[in-house]
Design a protein around this motif. Structure first.
Motif, PDB file in Angstrom:
ATOM      1  N   GLY A 271      13.366 -11.311  10.970  1.00  0.00           N
ATOM      2  CA  GLY A 271      12.158 -11.777  10.297  1.00  0.00           C
ATOM      3  C   GLY A 271      11.463 -12.928  10.992  1.00  0.00           C
ATOM      4  O   GLY A 271      10.587 -13.571  10.386  1.00  0.00           O
ATOM      5  N   LEU A 272      11.811 -13.204  12.240  1.00  0.00           N
ATOM      6  CA  LEU A 272      11.175 -14.303  12.967  1.00  0.00           C
ATOM      7  C   LEU A 272       9.686 -14.018  13.140  1.00  0.00           C
ATOM      8  O   LEU A 272       9.303 -12.990  13.683  1.00  0.00           O
ATOM      9  N   GLY A 273       8.867 -14.927  12.679  1.00  0.00           N
ATOM     10  CA  GLY A 273       7.429 -14.768  12.818  1.00  0.00           C
ATOM     11  C   GLY A 273       6.798 -14.084  11.634  1.00  0.00           C
ATOM     12  O   GLY A 273       5.855 -14.616  11.034  1.00  0.00           O
ATOM     13  N   THR A 274       7.300 -12.915  11.253  1.00  0.00           N
ATOM     14  CA  THR A 274       6.711 -12.189  10.131  1.00  0.00           C
ATOM     15  C   THR A 274       6.869 -12.969   8.831  1.00  0.00           C
ATOM     16  O   THR A 274       5.944 -13.040   8.017  1.00  0.00           O
ATOM     17  N   GLN A 275       8.034 -13.567   8.645  1.00  0.00           N
ATOM     18  CA  GLN A 275       8.282 -14.351   7.443  1.00  0.00           C
ATOM     19  C   GLN A 275       7.375 -15.574   7.389  1.00  0.00           C
ATOM     20  O   GLN A 275       6.791 -15.893   6.343  1.00  0.00           O
ATOM     21  N   ALA A 276       7.238 -16.258   8.524  1.00  0.00           N
ATOM     22  CA  ALA A 276       6.375 -17.442   8.585  1.00  0.00           C
ATOM     23  C   ALA A 276       4.933 -17.068   8.315  1.00  0.00           C
ATOM     24  O   ALA A 276       4.208 -17.782   7.580  1.00  0.00           O
ATOM     25  N   LEU A 297       9.606 -20.921  10.120  1.00  0.00           N
ATOM     26  CA  LEU A 297      10.346 -20.731  11.371  1.00  0.00           C
ATOM     27  C   LEU A 297      11.773 -21.269  11.277  1.00  0.00           C
ATOM     28  O   LEU A 297      12.707 -20.686  11.823  1.00  0.00           O
ATOM     29  N   VAL A 298      11.931 -22.393  10.578  1.00  0.00           N
ATOM     30  CA  VAL A 298      13.257 -23.002  10.456  1.00  0.00           C
ATOM     31  C   VAL A 298      14.159 -22.179   9.541  1.00  0.00           C
ATOM     32  O   VAL A 298      15.368 -22.036   9.809  1.00  0.00           O
ATOM     33  N   PHE A 299      13.591 -21.617   8.472  1.00  0.00           N
ATOM     34  CA  PHE A 299      14.400 -20.913   7.481  1.00  0.00           C
ATOM     35  C   PHE A 299      15.219 -19.763   8.069  1.00  0.00           C
ATOM     36  O   PHE A 299      16.454 -19.720   7.896  1.00  0.00           O
TER      37      PHE A 299
END
Length: 331
Positions: A271-276, A297-299
């Motif tokens: 989910g890197l990027g998409t979540q943010a 990004l941190v999560f």
């Protein structure tokens, strides 16, 4: 004239080791390319320096204990659901053994999600002599319940937001996927429609769990996964406050399912990027964009690292699994 039997076979297989290896490398690289593209867009909209400063100024003394607590909670709950499911459909699996299985997958899924799934199948084959297709069937059923609940919560959550073209797209996707999951359950767990090709599918090992499942199994798994998702609602709300994002709890309840659904799309790893990007879209009225981007990004990074730390407790089990895989299991 007779054929020259010494001539090489012109119909040689095109699936050479080199082509297969290139395809596998592409599968690994493609999600990272997707993440890079998303990051490029996000940092074009929000300066990198602002997001970095927001991350440095966050209350990590609050956020780190929260994420560690959440990871342990999810681990215990998910392994409990796994123990119930596998014991029902495959072979007796204790909660202690299920914790070992889930701990191992926390390590290997960092490399590839499919490898994590294969680790469960291999463990059951090695320790319980469960055929691979039968254990895959249980994981298929589990994932189906997961998707069904997430899509349903997404539809409920998005209905609380004002109309927009972007939300309409997400809602339409969630509705279509929800209908697909419901249809899949009905077709595989019942005898209707009684078509010949469907009857053959229903008799295969890959859908065995659907034939064995009762309404109680369905609601037990859905109930456990609902509690699991409630943990994400809490960490989104509590964790965001550590980054000075003052979202109301009602907004966390409404937006979290959609954020989780978007982050589950196979366009970037973990989910890197998409979540943010989803968090920036839903929460931009309740905090600074740089702070939201920093949290987004941190999560996932903190979540992955926390799971790896927990998985290290089961590193001996991973070594045993690798040893068994070298002699018994598929690559």
């Amino acid at each position: 004239m007779p054929k020259d039997s010494s001539r090489p076979n012109q119909q040689a297989s095109t699936d050479s080791p080199e082509s297969v290896s290139a395809e596998n490398r592409l599968k690994v690289v493609a999600p990272w390319l997707g993440a890079i593209a998303i990051f490029a867009y996000l940092f074009w909209d929000v300066p990198y320096e602002d997001a970095w400063n927001a991350a440095k100024n966050a209350r990590l003394d609050l956020f780190i204990p929260e994420i560690l607590l959440a990871v342990v909670f999810w681990f215990l709950l998910d392994s409990g659901a796994l123990a119930y499911l596998l014991s029902r459909f495959n072979a007796p699996v204790s909660w202690r053994e299920a914790r070992s299985i889930r701990g191992v997958t926390y390590i290997v899924t960092v490399l590839n999600w499919n490898v994590g799934t294969a680790a469960i199948v291999l463990h059951l084959r090695r320790s319980k002599q469960v055929p691979a297709l039968e254990s895959t069937s249980s994981l298929f059923f589990y994932g189906n319940c997961d998707a069904l609940l997430l899509m349903g919560l997404t539809l409920i959550g998005i209905s609380t937001f004002s109309d927009s073209a972007a939300l309409d797209t997400v809602q339409n996707f969630a509705a279509a996927f929800f209908a697909l999951q419901v249809g899949l359950f009905l077709v595989l767990s019942t005898s209707r429609p009684a078509l010949t090709w469907l009857t053959k599918i229903r008799g295969s090992a890959i859908v065995r769990s659907y034939r064995l499942a009762t309404l109680r199994d369905f609601f037990v798994v859905l109930g456990l996964k609902l509690i699991y998702f409630m943990g994400f609602l809490w960490i989104f709300w509590a964790g965001s406050h550590a980054f000075e994002i003052e979202i109301p709890f009602s907004l966390a309840v409404a937006s979290a399912p959609a954020i989780m659904m978007i982050s589950a799309l196979p366009v970037s790893p973990a989910g890197l990027g998409t979540q943010a990007a989803a968090m920036v879209f839903f929460w931009s009225d309740y905090g600074d964009k740089a702070a939201i981007l920093a949290f987004g990004l941190v999560f996932p990074i903190a979540l992955t690292l926390s799971r790896c730390l927990l998985g290290l407790l089961y590193i001996k089990d991973l070594r045993a699994l690798k040893h068994a895989g070298g002699t018994e299991g598929p690559t």
